[in-house]
Every structure is written in C-alpha cells, then in structure tokens.
Motif scaffolding. Structure first.
Motif, PDB file in Angstrom:
ATOM      1  N   ARG A 113      50.761  42.998  32.155  1.00  6.07           N
ATOM      2  CA  ARG A 113      50.846  43.636  33.465  1.00  6.07           C
ATOM      3  C   ARG A 113      50.833  45.164  33.319  1.00  6.07           C
ATOM      4  N   ASP A 131      47.437  46.204  32.654  1.00  5.48           N
ATOM      5  CA  ASP A 131      46.512  45.797  33.715  1.00  5.48           C
ATOM      6  C   ASP A 131      45.362  44.960  33.148  1.00  5.48           C
ATOM      7  N   THR A 164      52.009  44.016  39.845  1.00  6.57           N
ATOM      8  CA  THR A 164      52.696  45.311  39.939  1.00  6.57           C
ATOM      9  C   THR A 164      53.929  45.388  39.053  1.00  6.57           C
TER      10      THR A 164
END
Length: 332
Positions: A201, A204, A247
């Motif tokens: 995460r 990304d 996120t």
C-alpha cells in the motif's frame, strides 16, 4: 521444477504442512525439554497472501493476538506488556520482565535507529522506489550475538525478510531457522503477510506472492492430538478476507495503536461512531474492544453490540476461541 509447491491461500499451505509432518516426519528431536517430529527444508508459496486467516474450528485461532503481534512489530517496540497481554506465555521468554529480545522483531525492522535515521523497512522501500528490480531489499532479523549465551530463552526464529517488486507486484519471502508448524507458522505467516500488504500500500503496488522457507519445520508431540483434530475437520466456512485500503498509511496504524493501548488498559469503550477510519481499521479496533470485555469483565458475556462491530470472519473466529463468553443465542 526447482521451486516449492504453490498454494492459493494460507489455509491450503497450513493444512498441507501439518499433514506432511504428521504423516511423514523425517526426524524426532528433543531440544530444551520439548520432543518434536520434524521435517527439514520446507518451502512453499502462497498465491494470495491477503487470505492469511484459516477458518479452522479445531485450531481455535486467536485473531486478536494475530493483529496485536503484527501491530507490535510495526510499532517498532519491544515492550512485553502489549504483546503478552494477548499471549501471556510470552512472559516466560523475557529475562528482565519488561522487554523481549529475539521475539521482538519490531525494533530490528521498524525502529529508526540507523546512522541515517531510517529503519530497515524505510531503506528497503526507498530502495524499491529507486530500483524496482533490486535484489537487495532484505531486512535482517536474527543477530549473531543471540547465540553467545547458550541459556538465552529468546532467540529469533526468523533470519530475515525480503521484498521483490516484479511486474508491479510486491512479493515477500521469509527465511526461518525453525518454525513450530502448529503455532509459530500460523502467527508468523499472518504477521509477515500483513507487513507485506502494508508495504504494498505504501508503494502503491499490488500484493504479490508470499514464500516461506524453513530449515526445521516441526510439530511438538504435545500438540499432535490438536493437529489431528484440525486435519479431521470435514468442512470449513467460506467467510472471505478483507483487503487493506489503498490509502493505508502510518497515520492509520498510529490511530489503531492508540486505541489498542486505551482498550488494553480499560480506559475507554469503543463504539461504532468512535472514530473516523476506513472500515478495515475500525474492525481491527473492534477486536480489541471484544478483548477488553473478555479481559476486564470476565464474569460477563461479550456484548452483542461489540460482536456486531466485527467483520463476519473475525466474529466466527472469536466465537470459536471463546464460546463460553458469547451472549445467549450464539452457538459456535
């Protein structure tokens, strides 16, 4: 073919490892007073590391501890109070009664104590950002000086973790000197794939595969009856697996850790509208609320309201683990 078997989920890998060692052990060992059956040089790969939680009734997995341990690592701390609150047996590994050494992977991976002010985790993520094809994104855990004292009760089982970013997917590899197949394998895979998903995460990118390599994979003979019950289960529920939000970041972890501490110390109560977080994280905090009630109100059942905050898979695991603390009408 020169690689180990590939399994779709950790459940598939876990059952295969237990079956192999149970049915065809290579050695019988006795170390530090524990007798075990052992298969050396075990390796496997999991295709979907997000599916990290087995739904096995006989295993009675402690999903609260699994999250607490992963978060403890990510916090970079070595304090005994947090992790031993969820697994009291760990107190027996501490030499000073306040911290853990070998078991505490957090300071080695996440503490920003290097000469550059970064942690090992920081460095490998920066390295992957600069050179996606690098083979150097490795974090070392076990230290040579842990073996200097033969009586050391807490020597790290994990040698290191490696990330490889290939074709836009973050793969993770764990290298271990030894692994208890019934207990350690379960918790280690949860924590390491949790860290892998969090790293993906931050970068990304998509989550890739997870590979697990172990020098000594073993089952303690005292656990054989439980292993046999696990292997004998005829069916397993399909309760799904939640995915970390795109996120996800350090602020989310800090919020969850702050709530964990307050709930562990019984300083507050967690309710559905208590925090503005993605449901993934709010459902993790809900696990700590359930544990707060289990710990600080031992003569009462867990409230239906607290159970309702859990995602279905977590609720099922809690019901299996603490069936006598469920409210009336709940039958595991």
């Amino acid at each position: 073919m020169i690689t180990g078997p590939v399994f779709g989920t950790f459940t598939d890998a876990y059952l295969a490892v237990l079956r192999e060692i149970h049915d065809q052990p290579r050695h019988f060992t006795v170390t530090r007073g524990k007798t075990a059956i052992e298969t050396p040089n075990v390796s496997f790969t999991i295709g979907d590391p997000v599916a990290r939680t087995p739904y096995l009734a006989a295993r009675r997995g402690n999903i609260v501890f699994n999250h607490a341990e992963a978060l403890w690592y990510l916090s970079g701390h070595d304090d005994l109070d947090m992790v031993a609150h969820y697994a009291p047996r760990l107190r027996g590994l501490s030499e000073n009664g306040t911290t853990l050494t070998g078991t505490a992977y957090g300071p080695r991976l996440f503490a920003r104590i290097g000469p550059d002010g970064q942690s090992q985790f920081d460095r490998v993520l920066a390295m992957l950002g600069d050179d996606p094809d690098t083979k150097r994104a490795t974090m070392l855990i076990m230290r040579p000086d842990e073996l200097a004292d033969p009586a050391n009760p807490d020597v790290a089982c994990t040698l290191g973790l490696q990330f490889m970013l290939r074709a836009g997917r973050l793969h993770a590899i764990a290298y271990m000197r030894g692994n208890d197949a019934m207990i350690g394998l379960y918790g280690d895979t949860f924590a390491f794939t949790f860290i892998q998903e969090f790293a993906a995460r931050l970068l990304d990118v998509e989550v890739g595969t997870y590979a697990h390599h172990v020098g000594s994979m073993h089952i303690n003979t005292l656990d054989l009856a439980k292993v046999e019950r696990i292997l004998a289960e005829p069916t397993r529920p399909d309760l799904g697996h939640a995915t970390m939000p795109s996120t996800a970041g350090w602020d989310d972890l800090q919020t969850v850790l702050a709530w964990e501490e307050k709930l562990r110390r019984n300083q507050t109560i967690y309710t559905a509208d208590a925090v503005d977080l993605d449901s993934y994280w709010s459902q993790v905090i809900a696990l700590f609320e359930v544990h707060r009630q289990l710990t600080h109100h031992p003569d009462q059942p867990v409230s239906p309201e607290a159970l309702a905050l859990l995602r279905p898979g977590h609720r099922w695991l809690v019901e299996q683990r603490w069936p006598d603390r469920m409210p009336a009408g709940v039958t595991p």
